[in-house]
Enzyme design. Sequence first.
Site: not given
Length: 768
Positions: A62-65, A148, A169, A322, A443, A446
């Site tokens: 979803a974030e990539f899209d 798909k 591909r 298709k 942190c 460390c």
Amino acid sequence: MSTPENPDPVDTTTQDAAAAIVAEEGTPPSESLRDEYEQLADLVRKYRYAYYQEDSPTVSDAEFDELYRRLEELEALHPELVSNDSPTQEVGGEVSSAFAAVEHLQRMYSLDDVFSLDELEAWVRKAEASVAKLGDSVPPIAWLTELKIDGLAVNLLYRDGKLVRAATRGDGTTGEDITHNVLTIKEIPRQLSGSGYPSEVEIRGEVFIPSKAFLEFNESLVAAGKAPLANPRNAAAGSLRQKDPAETAKRPLSMFVHGIGAREGLDAKSQSESYKLLEEWGLPVSPYLKVLETFDDVLKFIADYGERRHKLVHEIDGIVVKIDDFATQRALGYTSRVPRWAAAYKYPPEEVHTKLLDIAVNVGRTGRVTPFGLMEPVKVAGSTVGMATLHNQDVVKAKGVMIGDIVILRKAGDVIPEIVGPVLALRDKQEPPVREFVMPTECPSCGTPLAPAKESDVDIRCPNAKSCPSQLRERVFHVASRGAFDIEALGWEAAVALTQPAEPETPPLTSEARLFSLTREDLADVLIRREKRSKGVGTGEYELVPYFYTKGTAKSPSKPTATTEKLFAELEKAKQQPLWRVLVALSIRHVGPTASRALATAFGSMDAIRNATEEQMAHVDGVGPTIAVALKEWFAVDWHNEIVDSWAAAGVRMEDERDASVPRTLEGLTVVVTGTLPNFSRDEAKEAIIIRGGKASGSVSKNTSYLVAGESAGTKLDKAEQLGVPVLDEDGFRELLANGPAQTGTEAEAATDEATVVDETAAEAATE
């Protein structure tokens, strides 16, 4: 998949800034908009590389899209931003250098994604309008509708019924040769059955791991004390990229075929008809498909499988629609990336409720501190989830979640776990009461005070890059990655053992500088904590066990394990890796494989790069000012230079071999090599171009100076002819290398005439 141990969340600063851009169509893009566009494009390339090349997505689907669609919006408003190397103009991923590159006889395209039923209807109506313009030359539309599959796209090449090649591909034109690994999949026939198959045919499909088999395989890994695989899609992709086919054979891989590429003599008139032929030839065809007459029928198909998608044999992330008729498909054609006659509808993520037990943080390779949620394990989208990244403190605040909340959990794209938000109606009923998450000020690894790298940064980081054990662990793990030194025996647990062992108190590595100077004796006393298991299930009790050595008995003294011996052999081999891989391994911000190759080509040695000015580096094609600044800042740090110097002293190659006597005949030229040359391997041809000052590119564009076309040249030859790029055969290539472009005019014309008659489907496997 992003994990708390190895997260790489979305750069939300860039994402939010990009989302804030407001532009009017027709208005020239401002400099700030161009900068934001380039940052977005870089992010998309980075996440695409992680998904396709490293089989390890670092953000949710979803974030990539969302990033990708924003990129498309900006390009729609400002078409002048679009270039040939824009992510929106490319298919899938690059080709890994770990496998031989082979050229598909016919290009493999991606699919147009739609994310709602309204978007799907809009796509269908547009397709119907396009078909209506074709008149009576094509039949009425029938919709072939199928699942798909969430797997890895593969191209099988059969000649006279015999499987001669299998490839990924890749970028759509060129893929990776994975023939030996594909031959281990029992469903794929080495010889087609029956008769009537074409003399040469490419068959496309999806390799996957069935859901039940994936769970069983993960259980066997856990029982053996190994880390489970993240999800079926990544597991399938990683299995096909194993160097040893015997390892691939251990994975429960399957395949369904779903299309045909190049073919000679195929008699089918539609997609559904071709599927029947594929079945007759003994190929595995998915049983989950239908040819439907109306859009309402398509909607019913989508709803039906939406209800039972987690009960299927394999994972799915949507439905493919298709146009069934081949003549209509040919008439509608393709864009630069996708067919106009097919689209993929993606289901909205499934949501469940669970309790957020705690929010912990992890420190990544660059010092970024990433919160992640620990939840009561719950089944969602077919698998059990107990953990999900929360990216940064602003995301935690924006989602409004508190420790102890009942939260809404979903899998973005049915793969990546994502906490959506709290169920507020249940908040006051929780015992003990919920509490707010407070980002640590020091942190956790460390103890160094945390702060943003820049005043405007959303992410906070640990600035103790040199000594922070978590950052060192992540960098050592990165050194071994496929895009860097490619050291298979140095996995996640080995990186932990080297940098954060239970014993001894001082680990074998306190800096990656010592990696190539390690000895077997350095590892003899290393112990790690490992959970005891009973019948494959963790008991909650831990014990200290040696990692690099056998336990040893009175009869059999402790000695290095086989994996340890393999580690040292691979470390020795890694010393001879080319310069660009060394650059990738150094974890310099923004410097990935593409920029590293460009730098290695331009400067030839680590010293030359180290001593170059910011301006000199910025002018290198594929580098630019942002990367140039990052390089100068990195080399300005003393302990960074200690890494380079220590590796060099241990024998790591810091210079690509070049013959100073070779004339720079190709200075400023971009040359693409395709097909099989009798006297040059692919790498030899590229090296010949580079040492003469040229750029060896993998794709043809208007900026290409020459295409060198060998036997079975494929689609790159067609594109070169369309763009008017001069085409050379091997003799013309030799002339170009020797004398430069001034001497090759007549040879180029002659070579073009000769190369155009190459039959791209008649020769043996094409290599780029």
